[in-house]
Design a protein around this motif. Structure first.
Motif, mmCIF file in Angstrom:
data_model
loop_
_atom_site.group_PDB
_atom_site.id
_atom_site.type_symbol
_atom_site.label_atom_id
_atom_site.label_comp_id
_atom_site.label_asym_id
_atom_site.label_seq_id
_atom_site.Cartn_x
_atom_site.Cartn_y
_atom_site.Cartn_z
ATOM 1 N N ALA A 25 -60.686 75.058 -65.009
ATOM 2 C CA ALA A 25 -60.925 75.503 -63.809
ATOM 3 C C ALA A 25 -62.008 76.855 -64.329
ATOM 4 N N ALA A 26 -63.113 76.937 -63.770
ATOM 5 C CA ALA A 26 -64.074 77.980 -64.068
ATOM 6 C C ALA A 26 -64.273 79.002 -63.086
ATOM 7 N N ALA A 27 -64.001 78.629 -61.803
ATOM 8 C CA ALA A 27 -63.953 79.672 -60.669
ATOM 9 C C ALA A 27 -63.340 79.238 -59.577
ATOM 10 N N HIS A 122 -60.047 71.139 -54.175
ATOM 11 C CA HIS A 122 -58.853 71.897 -53.972
ATOM 12 C C HIS A 122 -59.171 73.489 -54.093
ATOM 13 N N GLY A 123 -60.494 73.916 -53.784
ATOM 14 C CA GLY A 123 -60.724 75.123 -53.641
ATOM 15 C C GLY A 123 -61.068 75.785 -55.030
ATOM 16 N N LEU A 124 -61.324 75.043 -56.144
ATOM 17 C CA LEU A 124 -61.678 75.217 -57.382
ATOM 18 C C LEU A 124 -62.948 74.583 -57.928
ATOM 19 N N PRO A 134 -66.083 62.124 -68.434
ATOM 20 C CA PRO A 134 -64.785 62.430 -67.872
ATOM 21 C C PRO A 134 -63.737 61.044 -67.792
ATOM 22 N N SER A 135 -62.735 61.181 -68.243
ATOM 23 C CA SER A 135 -61.858 60.066 -68.367
ATOM 24 C C SER A 135 -60.504 60.199 -67.297
ATOM 25 N N THR A 136 -60.523 61.430 -66.644
ATOM 26 C CA THR A 136 -59.377 61.604 -65.698
ATOM 27 C C THR A 136 -60.158 62.395 -64.467
ATOM 28 N N ASP A 137 -59.472 62.611 -63.608
ATOM 29 C CA ASP A 137 -59.665 63.572 -62.549
ATOM 30 C C ASP A 137 -59.071 64.707 -62.667
ATOM 31 N N PRO A 138 -59.789 66.164 -61.924
ATOM 32 C CA PRO A 138 -59.090 67.231 -62.054
ATOM 33 C C PRO A 138 -57.653 67.290 -61.557
ATOM 34 N N PHE A 139 -56.802 68.121 -61.733
ATOM 35 C CA PHE A 139 -55.362 68.101 -61.356
ATOM 36 C C PHE A 139 -55.374 68.255 -60.142
ATOM 37 N N PRO A 140 -54.673 67.651 -59.110
ATOM 38 C CA PRO A 140 -54.461 67.590 -57.707
ATOM 39 C C PRO A 140 -53.384 68.728 -57.321
ATOM 40 N N MET A 141 -54.107 70.041 -57.202
ATOM 41 C CA MET A 141 -53.320 71.221 -56.756
ATOM 42 C C MET A 141 -52.664 71.028 -55.466
ATOM 43 N N PRO A 142 -51.339 70.948 -55.423
ATOM 44 C CA PRO A 142 -50.495 70.549 -54.606
ATOM 45 C C PRO A 142 -50.473 71.172 -53.042
ATOM 46 N N TRP A 143 -50.586 70.595 -51.785
ATOM 47 C CA TRP A 143 -50.205 71.026 -50.844
ATOM 48 C C TRP A 143 -51.505 71.813 -50.278
ATOM 49 N N TRP A 144 -52.889 71.646 -50.896
ATOM 50 C CA TRP A 144 -54.067 72.283 -50.342
ATOM 51 C C TRP A 144 -54.363 71.759 -49.278
#
Length: 356
Positions: A25-27, A122-124, A134-144
């Motif tokens: 996460a950068a911002a 997810h707001g990030l 990229p070999s994956t997706d960013p982490f799915p921040m829960p319940w956003w």
């Protein structure tokens, strides 16, 4: 003329093995506007993060290809990024598209700066720090953006390293000392736990259905429903802490860590809560409560981080059964830091216990 210093230190990004192969996460999305760029540092790599003319988020190496001035000190002009020194303009690919002092210039078509993959979800704003795609997706921040759930972010600078931070976020025994009265009091109870390590995660399940969460317990669990508590670490840098009280109430604390340098980490923490009729009031008091708890964690992490540095950074630890999750986190991250060489940590499930 290209000037190189062969004695220059190697950045974290180039010495952390496969730990760089992840989204960081950068911002917050709300921080990034079309008006001005942001300067960020991830794994000691300086970045400039900005919004292009189409509204998309962009991350470039934070240096102008002309005289190495910081592009993060420049301006966004017509959806392009301009250097504050001589006005060289860059598009979203990192290519230089205009050199004001030369008008039409062949150099502009061939000169540019490195672009890093970016995802916004997810707001990030997430940046991929690996060399390959990229070999994956960013982490799915829960319940956003999930109905019945309230959410908000807290951004916190911690003077410690990612490994120690994720251990702290999942560690229950420290809560009776660092957060005494705010999060948990000494209960003199035996806590049975199950610790499961996979190739890229550590899951801890606490078998303590009558657990109490400090003085707010009556608010978040007024019916006294059995408590379900799990903590999980996801490689390379994220933890998720879940508390459930029956079928309709609970909260989740998700923390993703962005290392700027050794003993310097920014943590983006998403607080998600579903508390029934209390939900509309929770936004009034929960930020104060959670900020106080995190501030207490900052201070104990400052204590540990400073002392680790005083002793050369060596992790001279002695562990008990309560530290099994710590050992698993360290094993996974150390293997990745070595670039994945040598025998990989084997998955395992261990049942143990400790006291709080």
């Amino acid at each position: 003329m290209l000037i190189q210093d062969s004695s220059a230190p190697v950045r974290m990004r180039d010495r952390c093995g496969s730990l760089k192969d992840g989204w960081y996460a950068a911002a917050l999305s709300t921080e990034l506007t079309p008006k001005a760029p942001l300067g960020r540092v991830i794994l000691e790599q300086p970045l400039v993060v900005w919004r292009a003319g189409d509204g998309s988020a962009v991350a470039l190496e934070d240096r102008c290809a002309h005289r190495n001035a910081a592009l993060s000190k420049g301006a966004i002009v017509g959806g392009r990024l301009g250097c504050a020194y001589h006005g060289w303009l860059y598009d979203a690919s990192g290519r230089c598209v205009e050199v004001p002092s030369q008008g039409s210039c062949e150099l502009a078509a061939t000169c540019g700066v490195r672009r890093f993959p970016v995802r916004e979800q997810h707001g990030l704003v997430w940046v991929w720090m690996g060399d390959d795609a990229p070999s994956t997706d960013p982490f799915p921040m829960p319940w956003w953006d999930t109905p019945e759930w309230g959410t908000y972010y807290m951004v916190t600078a911690f003077p410690n390293e990612v490994t120690h931070l994720v251990e702290n976020f999942m560690d229950v025994p420290h809560t009776t000392f660092v957060h005494h009265g705010w999060f948990r009091k000494p209960a003199h109870k035996r806590v049975p736990v199950t610790v499961e390590r996979t190739t890229d995660s550590v899951l801890v399940t606490y078998h303590l259905p009558n657990d109490k969460i400090g003085f707010v317990d009556r608010v978040i669990n007024p019916d006294g429903a059995p408590t379900e508590h799990t903590d999980k670490f996801y490689m390379p840098n994220t933890t998720r802490v879940d508390y459930r009280f029956g079928e309709r109430r609970g909260f989740t604390i998700t923390s993703t860590c962005t290392p700027r340098g050794p003993f310097d980490t920014v943590v983006y923490t998403l607080i998600s809560y579903r508390l029934g009729w209390v939900n509309h009031l929770a936004r009034l008091w929960m930020p104060f409560y959670t900020r106080h708890v995190i501030t207490q964690d900052v201070e104990i992490m400052r204590n540990q981080g400073h002392n680790l540095q005083r002793f050369g950074g060596e992790m001279r630890f002695n562990s008990t059964d309560a530290d099994l999750l710590h050992e698993d986190v360290e094993t996974l991250r150390e293997h990745a830091e070595r670039g994945g060489t040598g025998p990989a940590p084997t998955p395992r499930i261990v049942n143990t216990e400790f006291w709080i």
